[in-house]
Each structure stands twice: as C-alpha cells, then as structure tokens.
Design an enzyme around this catalytic site. Structure first.
Site, PDB file in Angstrom:
ATOM      1  N   GLU A 145       0.820  -1.225   0.000  1.00  0.00           N
ATOM      2  CA  GLU A 145       0.000   0.000   0.000  1.00  0.00           C
ATOM      3  C   GLU A 145       0.846   1.263   0.000  1.00  0.00           C
ATOM      4  O   GLU A 145       0.439   2.291  -0.512  1.00  0.00           O
ATOM      5  CB  GLU A 145      -0.924  -0.009   1.221  1.00  0.00           C
ATOM      6  CG  GLU A 145      -1.825   1.209   1.291  1.00  0.00           C
ATOM      7  CD  GLU A 145      -2.991   1.028   2.243  1.00  0.00           C
ATOM      8  OE1 GLU A 145      -3.414   2.021   2.825  1.00  0.00           O
ATOM      9  OE2 GLU A 145      -3.475  -0.111   2.383  1.00  0.00           O
ATOM     10  N   LYS A 146       2.048   1.164   0.596  1.00  0.00           N
ATOM     11  CA  LYS A 146       2.908   2.348   0.702  1.00  0.00           C
ATOM     12  C   LYS A 146       4.371   1.929   0.676  1.00  0.00           C
ATOM     13  O   LYS A 146       4.700   0.758   0.954  1.00  0.00           O
ATOM     14  CB  LYS A 146       2.577   3.137   1.961  1.00  0.00           C
ATOM     15  CG  LYS A 146       2.636   2.332   3.249  1.00  0.00           C
ATOM     16  CD  LYS A 146       2.291   3.189   4.443  1.00  0.00           C
ATOM     17  CE  LYS A 146       0.806   3.377   4.613  1.00  0.00           C
ATOM     18  NZ  LYS A 146       0.091   2.158   5.054  1.00  0.00           N
ATOM     19  N   ASP A 154      -3.212  -2.572   3.339  1.00  0.00           N
ATOM     20  CA  ASP A 154      -3.497  -2.608   4.771  1.00  0.00           C
ATOM     21  C   ASP A 154      -4.652  -3.573   5.040  1.00  0.00           C
ATOM     22  O   ASP A 154      -5.547  -3.739   4.200  1.00  0.00           O
ATOM     23  CB  ASP A 154      -3.883  -1.209   5.274  1.00  0.00           C
ATOM     24  CG  ASP A 154      -2.655  -0.342   5.539  1.00  0.00           C
ATOM     25  OD1 ASP A 154      -1.540  -0.897   5.605  1.00  0.00           O
ATOM     26  OD2 ASP A 154      -2.815   0.888   5.687  1.00  0.00           O
ATOM     27  N   ASP A 161      -7.616  -3.775   6.095  1.00  0.00           N
ATOM     28  CA  ASP A 161      -8.951  -3.243   6.364  1.00  0.00           C
ATOM     29  C   ASP A 161      -9.661  -3.052   5.030  1.00  0.00           C
ATOM     30  O   ASP A 161      -9.098  -3.341   3.971  1.00  0.00           O
ATOM     31  CB  ASP A 161      -8.886  -1.938   7.170  1.00  0.00           C
ATOM     32  CG  ASP A 161      -8.065  -0.859   6.474  1.00  0.00           C
ATOM     33  OD1 ASP A 161      -7.788  -0.985   5.261  1.00  0.00           O
ATOM     34  OD2 ASP A 161      -7.678   0.115   7.147  1.00  0.00           O
ATOM     35  N   TYR A 175      -0.584  -2.688  13.648  1.00  0.00           N
ATOM     36  CA  TYR A 175      -1.341  -1.831  12.716  1.00  0.00           C
ATOM     37  C   TYR A 175      -2.240  -0.845  13.461  1.00  0.00           C
ATOM     38  O   TYR A 175      -3.063  -1.255  14.286  1.00  0.00           O
ATOM     39  CB  TYR A 175      -2.182  -2.719  11.790  1.00  0.00           C
ATOM     40  CG  TYR A 175      -2.995  -1.962  10.776  1.00  0.00           C
ATOM     41  CD1 TYR A 175      -2.372  -1.224   9.778  1.00  0.00           C
ATOM     42  CD2 TYR A 175      -4.384  -1.984  10.811  1.00  0.00           C
ATOM     43  CE1 TYR A 175      -3.115  -0.530   8.847  1.00  0.00           C
ATOM     44  CE2 TYR A 175      -5.134  -1.302   9.874  1.00  0.00           C
ATOM     45  CZ  TYR A 175      -4.494  -0.572   8.900  1.00  0.00           C
ATOM     46  OH  TYR A 175      -5.236   0.118   7.977  1.00  0.00           O
ATOM     47  N   ARG A 179      -4.637   1.550  12.395  1.00  0.00           N
ATOM     48  CA  ARG A 179      -5.995   1.924  11.985  1.00  0.00           C
ATOM     49  C   ARG A 179      -6.984   0.785  12.241  1.00  0.00           C
ATOM     50  O   ARG A 179      -7.828   0.474  11.413  1.00  0.00           O
ATOM     51  CB  ARG A 179      -6.011   2.333  10.517  1.00  0.00           C
ATOM     52  CG  ARG A 179      -5.305   3.650  10.234  1.00  0.00           C
ATOM     53  CD  ARG A 179      -5.254   3.936   8.741  1.00  0.00           C
ATOM     54  NE  ARG A 179      -4.774   5.268   8.441  1.00  0.00           N
ATOM     55  CZ  ARG A 179      -3.499   5.611   8.413  1.00  0.00           C
ATOM     56  NH1 ARG A 179      -2.561   4.700   8.675  1.00  0.00           N
ATOM     57  NH2 ARG A 179      -3.126   6.854   8.137  1.00  0.00           N
TER      58      ARG A 179
END
Length: 712
Positions: free
Chosen positions: A7-8, A102, A104, A321, A323
């Site tokens: 994701e990043k 991530d 989610d 993590y 979030r």
C-alpha cells in the site's frame, strides 16, 4: 515472477527485507530472490468528477440533479501517474500477484481497484500484515490467503466510496443552489458523515445556550452504629412534596425540615443491609478510536496527533497496525506474550517496567477471542524492543497507553463487594453506598486516572434491625449542569457511539453494535476538515469546539435526514453486513438513489430557507432568527447575515413580521416582499429581493402603494 503490491513504500521496504536475497531498489520497485515488491501511494485511482462524465455538469444546475453514473469511472491521480505505470508494467510481467494492502476495507479496495482497472486475470493472493517486524511478516508470508476470500470487504469499501460520492456531489449542489436562491453566497459541503457530525456540535451548543440550571437540595446525615459511623443520603418518596419531575427536592424548607425532624427523632434502624460480590473484567486492549479518546482525555492530544504518532510507532515496528477498529486479540498471539512482557520489563520507564515485572503471562483475559477478529486485531506492542528514550514525547505517551492496556490483560480480574445500607429514621429513608476492594487486579494500572466509580469507601458490617442514632446532618445546595461542550476527542467518541444520538429511539439497540459513523482512519480527518473549513473553531486550553455562523446556517437549511445520524448509522450497519457477504452492492446503491431523490426534492420544495429553530422570524427579511453568542453575550441574529444584519436582545419578545403577518409583494419585481424599515425621516417600505431597490412611503403601517388597494 511473483509480484507483491504494497500500500505504501515503507511497507514495501519492510516486506522486501523478509524475502530471500533482497537486492538493490530500482525505480519504483525492489527486486528480491522471492519476487518483486512494488508499492502504491494510497489511493492512486480517484473517483471522476461530475464534469468528467458530462461537460455540462461543470456548471451547477438544479435541473441536472440527481447525477447518477451509469458506469463508474476512475481516473489515475496526476501525482501518481509515474508509479502507476510502473505497477501496470509489473502486473503484465508477473506470473502471480500478492495483494499487500493494509488489513482493512480501504486497504483491500486500494489494491483491488488497480487490479480491476488493468483487467488482471492472474492469480492473486492476500497477505495480512498487522505488524511490520520481521517475525510478524515472516509468519504472514507463510499464511497467504486467496484474495477472493476478501471480495466482500472490497464491495463494502466500494459501496462506501460510491455512496459518499452520490451524497456529496448531489446534495452539496442541491442545497447550495437552494441557499443561493435565497441570496446566500455560500457553498454547502454536505457529506454522509461530515454533516451529521457537525449537527451534533450545533445541537449540543444550542442545548448549552438554552440551558437553565435547576437548584435542588440534598440532605446528608451521619448515623452512629455500634460498628462505626454511616453517612447516608435522604431518598425522597415519590409522593414527597417539593420535588421536581426528576425527583429532586427543589424546596429548601422541605429539606431543612428533614434535618430538624432527625434532631427531634434521632433513633433509627437498619432497614436493609445488602452485600453483593462483583467482578470487573480487564479493560480491552485499544482500537484506534479508544486510543484517540484516551489520549485526548489524558494528554489533550487531537485525534490526528494520536493517529500520526501511532503510525510512526507502527512504521518503526514497535506497535501493530494502528488503523484498527478491533479491541480483541487472536489466540496465536499468545506465543509472543513472554517476549513482549520481557521487552516491556526492560524499558527505561520505571512504571511500565514494574508493571511488566508483576504481570502474569498465564492469565487469559476476555480479549483473547478469535471470533471477534476480522482482518486485524487490537493495537499492541510488538516483540521488537522499544528505544523508549529515543521516542518523541508524543510517541512515548502513545506507546505508554498501548503498553498499559496490553499489560492489563495479564493482571487478575478486579473483585469487590458492593454494599448498600438503607436506614429508616424520622419516617424517612436514607441510603449509603460503599465498596470494599477484595482484589485490586488490573485496576492497579489505572489508579492514577481517577476514573474509579462513585461507591468508594468501606461501610461497617450491619444487620437488618440494628439500631442507629442520628449524629449530624446538613443540607447541600446543588445545581444541574449543562451538557459538556465537545472537544475533538469527545466528538470522535460520539461518532463511535453514535447510537446514543439517533433521533429514532427504536434504532438505539440495533445500532449499539455498529462501529459508529465514519471509519477509524477517517474520523479524525472529518473533524479536522470541519475546523479547517471554519464550520467549527477551537476555544480555550481544552480546545472546546464551537460552531460558527456558517455552521448554524448550514444546519438550519437542511432536513433532519441529513442532520441526525440515523440514516448514516443504518448505512454503516449495511456496509458491515456487506463485508460479511450478507448485503449486496447493487441493493445498497439502489437504496442510496431513492434517498437521494427524496432529499433533492426536499431541497427544491423548501428552497433553502433556514427553518427558525426557536420559532422566531426576522421582521426585516422574513429569515429565521437563531441564538448566537457574541462578544457581549447571547443575542438573536438573522440567518440571512450578512445580507440582513437585524439582531434582537435575548430578552426581547419575538418581533412582528412586516404588516403583522401580511405579505406585500413588490409590484416591480413581483418576487420580493415589502419589509418595513426605519430611516432618518421615519418608517418606509423596501423590497427584500437582492438587486431590487423599490421603496415607498409608510401610510398607517401599510405601503403607500397598497394603502388604497386590496392587492397583496
């Protein structure tokens, strides 16, 4: 070739380190012996704007609404074009793909939408990274899942994204245009979550502004018992004179009479002595929201500060993590307990190290529950030793809270005896409450918070029928308090516990299980946007949130369906059910379209006129009058400010509308209404429509042009 899409960049770097033979980073990816690792920059694809579907939508027109795309378009973000091209090329060269977004629903959508955009047909696996330390990544690499197992999570995120677009793009236009037809030069940014959140603050501020404290009286009496002194409070009966509707004594003389009667009749008896053994399970570990609320209360941090610090700790591999909306832990994490507690025991912070030394890793609290785990678990420390002294002050405090909540799981359940004594004396009843701690347990870690319950102190052992004697008594004067103002942290908590604020009470029970409105990652952003756009301002050291005039204007212009969280909370429940495969994207969007058409019709019908919430109408322009707070106190102000600057004192009776309720239509423009004004040469009448300057003289309270006419 296996392609990992993270994701990043920070996640990609840590993932690459755990693959065989990591090699030098090339432009946009890292080549390793176990495959190529590339990365996105968050959402690289963005929803197309209305004008991207049709040029005519660039200009806001009521006739174009609702705008509902037949086929949804995504556009590559200009800032991400170069990296997006790298990802597309690598997807073309790959034999298989590993989705490393991530864990989610947004992380799921973020990579899936890229794969869908390029029409990928190759095998895709899913890696769930709840922490970035080498041990956690290694375990995740050996537990790859089929990405298809998470299709419902993607649908849920896609439904949320499209619903936000439909509401934001259409209703912002509908209600902005309605307000402009009333002469307001405004833009109303309406959001599915943002608008009911703002309305929470406006309603709370109005409750405070209109609050009138009630003075009431409490009688406290001390009684001598053979085993000690008992302090008890008078409990008035339902038929007692001098009580208000809430059962409070508002007659001071009645309260004083109780004390006088006790002096005259000091002998009493124990009517009831009840002991109840109780247990209080360990506090659950922290989700992002619970961490933000706790850090806000203890340190005064904003939700965004907390999220930033938690993200930094995660990227340094010190915590899991951030979030996460989950407050539970998977059973497979128990194998890491000894290592984590050992690391915490070596910290330079004496409090944390001492707590770790007394923790019992064999205790299994209610937090260990695989049934409560989805894609992620609660935020906890990792097995990586923490360089506590090298963290910033904010990072240290956030790490402290995370570690404290984790260690609480390895302390015993809090046990206590709850005591309740009822004393009958002078024909009245007096009640005393007490609490005897049997096992302090996990509350040892939270003693400094001062959040223990009300029933403190031990009571002497008594039996029913024991005699007591009145010793002394007093009447305490108290006053009811206005509800507290919101801060960013308490507003975030309200967004999470939204069931408490719904208009329809029948929804409360159903929505109690919903994770509130917004997501763990977006709530702080939403509050920040409301402040940045000047709908809310922060005041004082505690940074209380206060609505601005623009906030009142927006809230007064919208229907309850947008102002109360009922609909949004129900949608959140549907999104959650969709993530479980129990609802469909098509059905959800169909319901959104019906809701949208209903509210657009409402915007056309009410024409954007703010409704007078306190029942006051401006005598100058006919607009709603609302209570405002100014430099010299509260006053009534017109919602058509700055076009109309009419104000009234708070204690002034509502002013009469022009002509005592009669409407005199301007004969020139045929749209405006004549309003009575005061000028240097006496009263006169003027048209209320902007741009029309028609005026006429006043004849006995009637416009001269209508003085001899029946036309109105």
């Amino acid at each position: 070739m296996k392609l990992f899409i993270a994701e990043k960049p920070s996640m990609a770097r840590e993932l690459a380190k755990c693959l065989p033979q990591p090699q030098r980073q090339e432009k946009g990816f890292i080549r390793t012996g176990g495959g190529i690792v590339t990365w996105a920059y968050g959402h690289m694809l963005q929803q197309a704007e209305p004008q991207d579907y049709n040029r005519q939508y660039k200009q806001w027109k009521d006739a174009d609404l609702p705008i509902i795309p037949e086929h949804w378009k995504l556009l590559v973000s200009p800032n991400s074009r170069e990296q997006f091209d790298v990802i597309c090329r690598l997807i073309g060269d790959a034999d298989s793909i590993v989705h490393a977004g991530d864990p989610d629903r947004e992380g799921q959508l973020l990579i899936d939408e890229i794969l869908d955009y390029v029409g990928n047909t190759k095998r895709v696996e899913r890696i769930l990274l709840n922490a970035l330390d080498e041990k956690s990544i290694g375990e995740a690499l050996h537990d790859l899942r089929d990405n298809g197992d998470f299709s419902h999570l993607k649908e849920s995120a896609l439904a949320r994204s499209r619903a936000d677009w439909l509401i934001g793009m259409n209703l912002s236009r509908a209600y902005t245009l309605a307000a402009r037809r009333q002469g307001h030069r405004v833009v109303f940014p309406i959001g599915r979550v943002k608008t009911p959140t703002l309305a929470l603050v406006v309603r709370r501020q109005r409750e405070i502004d209109n609050f009138k404290p009630v003075t009431y009286y409490v009688v406290k009496a001390q009684f001598n018992h053979a085993k000690g002194v008992i302090t008890a409070q008078w409990q008035p009966g339902d038929t007692q004179a001098g009580l208000d509707s809430e059962g409070r004594c508002i007659d001071k003389k009645k309260a004083e009479e109780i004390v006088e009667r006790l002096r005259a009749q000091p002998d009493g008896t124990i009517a009831e002595g009840k002991k109840t053994k109780k247990k209080e399970a360990q506090r659950l570990p922290l989700s992002l929201s619970s961490l933000q609320v706790l850090a806000g209360k203890r340190y005064g941090y904003s939700p965004q500060q907390v999220l930033d610090a938690a993200q930094q700790l995660y990227e340094r591999k010190l915590t899991t993590y951030p979030r996460s909306d989950c407050e539970y832990l998977p059973l497979n994490q128990r194998k890491d307990v000894p290592a984590i507690l050992a690391n915490l025991g070596r910290l330079s912070d004496k409090t944390l190290s001492q707590w770790a030394g007394r923790a019992d890793g064999s205790i299994k609290s209610r937090a260990w529950n695989d049934g409560k785990i989805t894609a992620h678990h609660a935020i906890i420390p990792t097995t990586v030793p923490c360089p506590y002294d090298k963290l910033t002050a904010v990072q240290r405090n956030i790490y402290f809270l995370i570690a404290q909540a984790y260690m609480a799981q390895f302390y015993p359940v809090h046990e206590y005896i709850q005591n309740r004594i009822v004393i009958a004396a002078a024909g009245e009843q007096f009640v005393a409450h007490g609490k005897t701690v049997v096992v302090l347990g996990w509350k040892e870690l939270y003693q400094s918070d001062g959040d223990d319950d009300d029933e403190k102190g031990e009571l002497p052992p008594v039996r029913k029928g024991d005699g007591v004697q009145f010793r002394r008594g007093k009447v305490e004067e108290k006053a009811t308090k206005a509800p507290p103002r919101f801060t960013s942290s308490t507003l975030l908590q309200a967004m999470k516990e939204i069931y408490k604020y719904v208009k329809d009470d029948s929804l409360k029970k159903k929505l109690k299980e919903v994770q509130g409105i917004g997501t763990e990652a977006t709530r702080a952003t939403i509050i920040g946007e409301l402040i940045e756009r000047k709908f809310l301002v922060e005041e004082g050291k505690k940074k209380y949130l206060k609505p601005t005039d623009m906030a009142y204007l927006l809230v007064d212009s919208l229907p309850d369906e947008l102002l109360y969280p009922d609909e949004t909370a129900v949608w959140e429940e549907r999104l959650y059910q969709m993530s479980l495969g129990k609802d469909s994207l098509a059905d959800f969007l169909s319901a959104q379209e019906l809701f949208l058409r209903k509210l657009i019709a409402a915007a056309r019908n009410n024409d954007g006129t703010p409704q007078p919430k306190e029942g006051r109408v401006c005598p100058q322009c006919g607009g709603a009058m609302v209570r405002r707070h100014g430099k010299y106190g509260d006053f009534w102000g017109c919602t058509n400010y700055p076009k109309c600057r009419h104000t009234e004192r708070i204690d002034a009776p509502p002013a009469s509308a022009a002509g005592d309720g009669e409407s005199y239509v301007c004969p020139r423009c045929k749209e405006g209404i004549f309003v009575r004004r005061s000028g240097p040469y006496g009263p006169f009448w003027a048209c209320s429509k902007e741009g029309c300057r028609t005026t006429c003289a006043d004849v006995d309270g009637v416009p001269s042009i209508y003085a001899a006419s029946s036309e109105k």
